[in-house]
Design an enzyme around this catalytic site. Structure first.
Site, PDB file in Angstrom:
ATOM      1  N   TRP A   1      70.299  14.477  29.177  1.00 42.54           N
ATOM      2  CA  TRP A   1      69.269  13.462  28.919  1.00 42.54           C
ATOM      3  C   TRP A   1      69.008  13.322  27.425  1.00 42.54           C
ATOM      4  O   TRP A   1      68.799  12.229  26.917  1.00 42.54           O
ATOM      5  CB  TRP A   1      67.990  13.783  29.689  1.00 42.54           C
ATOM      6  CG  TRP A   1      68.184  13.732  31.175  1.00 42.54           C
ATOM      7  CD1 TRP A   1      68.023  14.751  32.060  1.00 42.54           C
ATOM      8  CD2 TRP A   1      68.613  12.595  31.954  1.00 42.54           C
ATOM      9  NE1 TRP A   1      68.316  14.319  33.332  1.00 42.54           N
ATOM     10  CE2 TRP A   1      68.680  13.019  33.300  1.00 42.54           C
ATOM     11  CE3 TRP A   1      68.936  11.272  31.644  1.00 42.54           C
ATOM     12  CZ2 TRP A   1      69.058  12.160  34.337  1.00 42.54           C
ATOM     13  CZ3 TRP A   1      69.327  10.417  32.673  1.00 42.54           C
ATOM     14  CH2 TRP A   1      69.378  10.858  33.998  1.00 42.54           C
TER      15      TRP A   1
ATOM     16  N   ASP B   1      60.597  14.147  25.599  1.00 39.18           N
ATOM     17  CA  ASP B   1      60.799  13.730  26.992  1.00 39.18           C
ATOM     18  C   ASP B   1      60.374  14.906  27.864  1.00 39.18           C
ATOM     19  O   ASP B   1      60.996  15.966  27.820  1.00 39.18           O
ATOM     20  CB  ASP B   1      62.289  13.399  27.187  1.00 39.18           C
ATOM     21  CG  ASP B   1      62.652  13.080  28.638  1.00 39.18           C
ATOM     22  OD1 ASP B   1      61.779  13.169  29.520  1.00 39.18           O
ATOM     23  OD2 ASP B   1      63.833  12.733  28.872  1.00 39.18           O
TER      24      ASP B   1
ATOM     25  N   LYS C   1      59.775  13.008  38.929  1.00 41.52           N
ATOM     26  CA  LYS C   1      60.127  14.419  39.040  1.00 41.52           C
ATOM     27  C   LYS C   1      58.911  15.226  39.506  1.00 41.52           C
ATOM     28  O   LYS C   1      58.997  15.994  40.435  1.00 41.52           O
ATOM     29  CB  LYS C   1      60.627  14.963  37.699  1.00 41.52           C
ATOM     30  CG  LYS C   1      61.735  14.115  37.055  1.00 41.52           C
ATOM     31  CD  LYS C   1      63.079  14.273  37.757  1.00 41.52           C
ATOM     32  CE  LYS C   1      64.043  13.141  37.469  1.00 41.52           C
ATOM     33  NZ  LYS C   1      64.527  13.071  36.116  1.00 41.52           N
TER      34      LYS C   1
HETATM   35  C1  PLP Z   1      65.479  12.168  35.363  1.00 36.98           C
HETATM   36  C2  PLP Z   1      65.360  12.283  33.901  1.00 36.98           C
HETATM   37  C3  PLP Z   1      65.558  11.183  33.057  1.00 36.98           C
HETATM   38  C4  PLP Z   1      65.991   9.828  33.561  1.00 36.98           C
HETATM   39  O1  PLP Z   1      64.949   9.216  34.230  1.00 36.98           O
HETATM   40  P1  PLP Z   1      65.049   7.715  34.761  1.00 36.98           P
HETATM   41  O2  PLP Z   1      63.637   7.442  35.130  1.00 36.98           O
HETATM   42  O3  PLP Z   1      65.996   7.736  35.917  1.00 36.98           O
HETATM   43  O4  PLP Z   1      65.545   6.856  33.659  1.00 36.98           O
HETATM   44  C5  PLP Z   1      65.374  11.370  31.702  1.00 36.98           C
HETATM   45  N1  PLP Z   1      65.019  12.550  31.196  1.00 36.98           N
HETATM   46  C6  PLP Z   1      64.805  13.631  31.989  1.00 36.98           C
HETATM   47  C7  PLP Z   1      64.414  14.918  31.372  1.00 36.98           C
HETATM   48  C8  PLP Z   1      64.982  13.528  33.354  1.00 36.98           C
HETATM   49  O5  PLP Z   1      64.779  14.599  34.140  1.00 36.98           O
END
Ligand code: PLP
Length: 360
Positions: free
Chosen positions: A101, A171, A195
């Site tokens: 990511w 993030d 998540k």
């Molecule tokens: C799942 C995830 C993403 C991507 O998320 P989307 O909403 O599908 O774009 C980005 N960063 C992390 C840390 C993730 O776990």
């Protein structure tokens, strides 16, 4: 009705209480005679829903008044572009690449300016967090970027990097609300909610006000400017209204559970059960450097692809779903987010012990 133990990395398990409450309110939300899905986002009832959600999140995370909370769409992945478009005033940013990511965010930033990869753990398939105490931070960097919990590899920053005064952007998709956080250490904290907080379709951005300006990269679309959403309290256009409503219920659930301190205790307890077993098992082993282990995502292997596949299959038959590891890593991964009850982890470990006895 029977529910499984769902170890999916995302979309993931939600508190059963929240789902039941949403079901009860599905046809008639508190006397309005309609579902929240059918409601105008400009209505009085919805105004209360979104304002309460924001207030509860502010209380949980102790968010200072000089930060805005935005409820947006486009997933965490859209933030990979929005961040450079809005923050790259000098056209320079530093990225710490600790997984897929972070790598995707770095690659996206390269489309907009000079993105520097100042540290990486790709040399050992992202199984650790590099030392970030004295990195070569660029003098003119607009920000330093991290992915705080690496969902796929199961690592977590236990200390934030030394950004040498530069704005930190993080993030936190897969560790959102899993433990207390000092918001003042960040310029931007953001995450997709699917998540650890709610249904897919909402991304929450917590951003310091001085970073919200009209001075964005030329050509930045209106919808991708933080200012557009900040000036309109996340109601510039139709927001992901139902998703925000569920997030609001999860915030209330966490408050009822005792807040983020309690959440952290609960998560540490759960993770310890699984990691302690992995450390003593003769069959299963964790794939991550111990001091960097995530409380949320726990990858493990048997060392045999065939046994891994059999384990995943037999676990599924026993009611433990989504234990297959990410397609790029193989093996298994148990995601044990806030809403995973402790019994789920205890029962999984008991099942792993039985599998081990039968297979070594
Ligand atoms: C799942 C995830 C993403 C991507 O998320 P989307 O909403 O599908 O774009 C980005 N960063 C992390 C840390 C993730 O776990």
């Amino acid at each position: 009705m029977s529910r499984v133990y769902n170890f999916s990395a995302g979309p993931a398990v939600l508190p059963e209480e929240v789902l039941k409450e949403a079901a009860d309110e599905m046809l008639d939300y508190r006397g309005t005679g309609m579902s929240v899905m059918e409601m105008s986002h400009r209505s009085k009832a919805y105004d209360t829903i979104i304002k309460e959600a924001e207030a509860d999140l502010r209380e949980l995370m102790n968010i200072p008044d000089n930060y805005k909370v935005l409820f947006l769409q486009g997933g965490a992945s859209q933030q990979f572009a929005m961040i450079p478009m809005n923050l790259m005033k000098n056209g320079v940013a530093d990225y710490i690449v600790t997984g897929q990511w972070a790598k995707k965010a770095y690659q996206e930033a390269c489309l907009f300016g000079k993105a520097n990869k100042i540290a990486s753990s790709e040399d050992q398939t992202f199984s650790y967090i590099p030392d970030c105490s004295d990195l070569p931070i660029s003098e003119d960097a607009d920000y330093v970027y991290i992915c705080e919990n690496n969902t796929i590899y199961g690592t977590k920053f236990k200390a934030l990097p030394n950004t040498k005064g530069k704005t930190l952007v993080a993030d936190v998709s897969s560790c959102f609300l899993s433990e207390p956080v000092d918001v003042t250490k960040y310029g931007v904290i953001y995450g997709g909610v699917q998540k650890n907080i709610g249904p897919a379709g909402v991304v929450i951005v917590i951003i310091r006000e001085d970073l919200i300006t009209d001075d964005v990269l030329p050509g930045t679309p209106t919808m991708l400017k933080y200012k557009t959403h900040a000036d309109n309290d996340s109601l510039y256009n139709t927001p992901p209204a139902y998703g925000i409503y569920i997030c609001g219920k999860v915030f209330k659930w966490i408050k009822k559970m005792g807040g983020l301190e309690k959440m952290k205790e609960h998560n540490e307890k759960k993770a310890k059960i699984l990691y302690d077993f992995l450390d003593e098992s003769k069959l299963f082993k964790g794939t991550v450097r111990k001091e960097d282990r995530s409380l949320m995502n726990v990858p493990f292997v048997t060392g045999s692809e065939e046994l891994d596949a059999r384990f995943v299959k037999e676990a599924k038959e026993a009611g433990f779903e989504n234990l297959k590891g990410h397609r790029t890593v193989g093996g298994m991964r148990a995601s044990i987010y806030n809403a995973m009850p402790i019994e789920g982890v205890e029962k999984l470990v008991a099942f792993m012990k039985k599998f081990e006895e039968a297979n070594v």
